[in-house]
Design a protein around this motif. Sequence first.
Motif, PDB file in Angstrom:
ATOM      1  N   THR A   7       5.828  17.821 -13.014  1.00 35.87           N
ATOM      2  CA  THR A   7       4.689  16.919 -13.229  1.00 35.87           C
ATOM      3  C   THR A   7       3.531  17.263 -12.289  1.00 35.87           C
ATOM      4  OG1 THR A   7       6.203  15.150 -13.864  1.00 35.87           O
ATOM      5  CG2 THR A   7       3.958  14.517 -13.258  1.00 35.87           C
ATOM      6  N   ILE A   8       3.870  17.547 -11.024  1.00 35.22           N
ATOM      7  CA  ILE A   8       2.823  17.907 -10.050  1.00 35.22           C
ATOM      8  C   ILE A   8       2.116  19.184 -10.482  1.00 35.22           C
ATOM      9  CG2 ILE A   8       2.412  18.621  -7.672  1.00 35.22           C
ATOM     10  CD1 ILE A   8       4.724  16.832  -6.830  1.00 35.22           C
ATOM     11  N   THR A   9       2.863  20.164 -10.936  1.00 37.23           N
ATOM     12  CA  THR A   9       2.265  21.442 -11.390  1.00 37.23           C
ATOM     13  C   THR A   9       1.355  21.214 -12.588  1.00 37.23           C
ATOM     14  OG1 THR A   9       4.226  22.636 -10.633  1.00 37.23           O
ATOM     15  CG2 THR A   9       2.768  23.774 -12.190  1.00 37.23           C
ATOM     16  N   SER A  10       1.769  20.350 -13.513  1.00 41.41           N
ATOM     17  CA  SER A  10       0.960  20.078 -14.698  1.00 41.41           C
ATOM     18  C   SER A  10      -0.358  19.404 -14.323  1.00 41.41           C
ATOM     19  CB  SER A  10       1.735  19.189 -15.662  1.00 41.41           C
ATOM     20  OG  SER A  10       0.941  18.847 -16.777  1.00 41.41           O
ATOM     21  N   TYR A  15      -6.342  19.663 -13.285  1.00 42.10           N
ATOM     22  CA  TYR A  15      -7.483  19.555 -12.367  1.00 42.10           C
ATOM     23  C   TYR A  15      -8.183  20.913 -12.214  1.00 42.10           C
ATOM     24  CZ  TYR A  15      -6.828  14.759 -10.766  1.00 42.10           C
ATOM     25  OH  TYR A  15      -6.779  13.395 -10.697  1.00 42.10           O
ATOM     26  N   THR A  16      -7.398  21.981 -12.133  1.00 39.92           N
ATOM     27  CA  THR A  16      -7.991  23.326 -11.995  1.00 39.92           C
ATOM     28  C   THR A  16      -8.849  23.668 -13.201  1.00 39.92           C
ATOM     29  OG1 THR A  16      -6.091  24.064 -10.689  1.00 39.92           O
ATOM     30  CG2 THR A  16      -7.482  25.775 -11.661  1.00 39.92           C
ATOM     31  N   VAL A  19     -12.069  21.504 -13.115  1.00 40.64           N
ATOM     32  CA  VAL A  19     -13.034  21.980 -12.120  1.00 40.64           C
ATOM     33  C   VAL A  19     -13.727  23.234 -12.605  1.00 40.64           C
ATOM     34  CG1 VAL A  19     -13.245  22.984  -9.808  1.00 40.64           C
ATOM     35  CG2 VAL A  19     -11.883  20.923 -10.146  1.00 40.64           C
ATOM     36  N   ALA A  20     -12.983  24.142 -13.235  1.00 44.32           N
ATOM     37  CA  ALA A  20     -13.586  25.374 -13.753  1.00 44.32           C
ATOM     38  C   ALA A  20     -14.623  25.059 -14.822  1.00 44.32           C
ATOM     39  CB  ALA A  20     -12.501  26.295 -14.308  1.00 44.32           C
ATOM     40  N   GLN A  21     -14.292  24.096 -15.701  1.00 42.66           N
ATOM     41  CA  GLN A  21     -15.250  23.710 -16.746  1.00 42.66           C
ATOM     42  C   GLN A  21     -16.499  23.065 -16.143  1.00 42.66           C
ATOM     43  OE1 GLN A  21     -12.986  21.186 -19.351  1.00 42.66           O
ATOM     44  NE2 GLN A  21     -11.927  22.897 -20.356  1.00 42.66           N
ATOM     45  N   ASP A  22     -16.284  22.216 -15.133  1.00 41.61           N
ATOM     46  CA  ASP A  22     -17.429  21.562 -14.481  1.00 41.61           C
ATOM     47  C   ASP A  22     -18.328  22.598 -13.795  1.00 41.61           C
ATOM     48  OD1 ASP A  22     -16.532  19.158 -15.354  1.00 41.61           O
ATOM     49  OD2 ASP A  22     -15.592  18.583 -13.450  1.00 41.61           O
ATOM     50  N   LEU A  23     -17.726  23.594 -13.167  1.00 39.76           N
ATOM     51  CA  LEU A  23     -18.521  24.650 -12.525  1.00 39.76           C
ATOM     52  C   LEU A  23     -19.340  25.432 -13.545  1.00 39.76           C
ATOM     53  CD1 LEU A  23     -16.040  26.093  -9.856  1.00 39.76           C
ATOM     54  CD2 LEU A  23     -18.219  24.960  -9.416  1.00 39.76           C
TER      55      LEU A  23
END
Length: 211
Positions: A7-10, A15-16, A19-23
């Motif tokens: 679950t933590i990995t998912s 989030y990764t 963040v990439a899309q927001d950048l």
Amino acid sequence: MTDNPVTITSVTSQYTTQVAQDLELNNKEQERIGAELSALQAQLKILQDDQSVLHSIQKTLDSRPASTPSTPEPSTSLPQQASGKNTTARRAPSKKAAAKATSTKKTTVQAKKDKTQGTEPKAATASAQPTLIALIRTHLDQQKEPRSAAEVTSALTEAHPQRTIKSTVVRTTLENLVAKSQAHRSKQGASVLYTSVAVQAATEKAAAPVI
């Protein structure tokens, strides 16, 4: 209770990606604003040039020599005429002074005309040029195959050598057209290609199976 590692990995992956899309959106927005800023700076430069010309014309008009009253001609009346009507008259300006005043007026008017005419072609040229978005839209409509931002930039630079066309501005404009559904974006490997909506519709229609 220990959190599930899966679950933590998912969640980290989500989030990764976010963040990439927001950048990516941030970079595109910066490029769009930079393009608009460049256009506004060009308009400001034209207005500043016009202001400089108008100041020069105003300075020329203000420096015109003020007319001076003519010197009255000394009275040569006889003593017995002084008690009668006033015979003192102002001396008419000489031909030389009149010619000088006329020449000064013509020079000032001609200078104003020349400087004003000098600004008209510049303003007319700036207003007569099509916008970059119009050039890009027309170029895409004329292409039968998708084109990358670099190819569009190269073609427009060759067709309009008098204009400074940057690849980043072209890419931003293409993305704006895609966002407005006025262009179609596709990918071929690592390359991003753009097609006009009309050309894309015709391609899809031709590729559709006949029932």
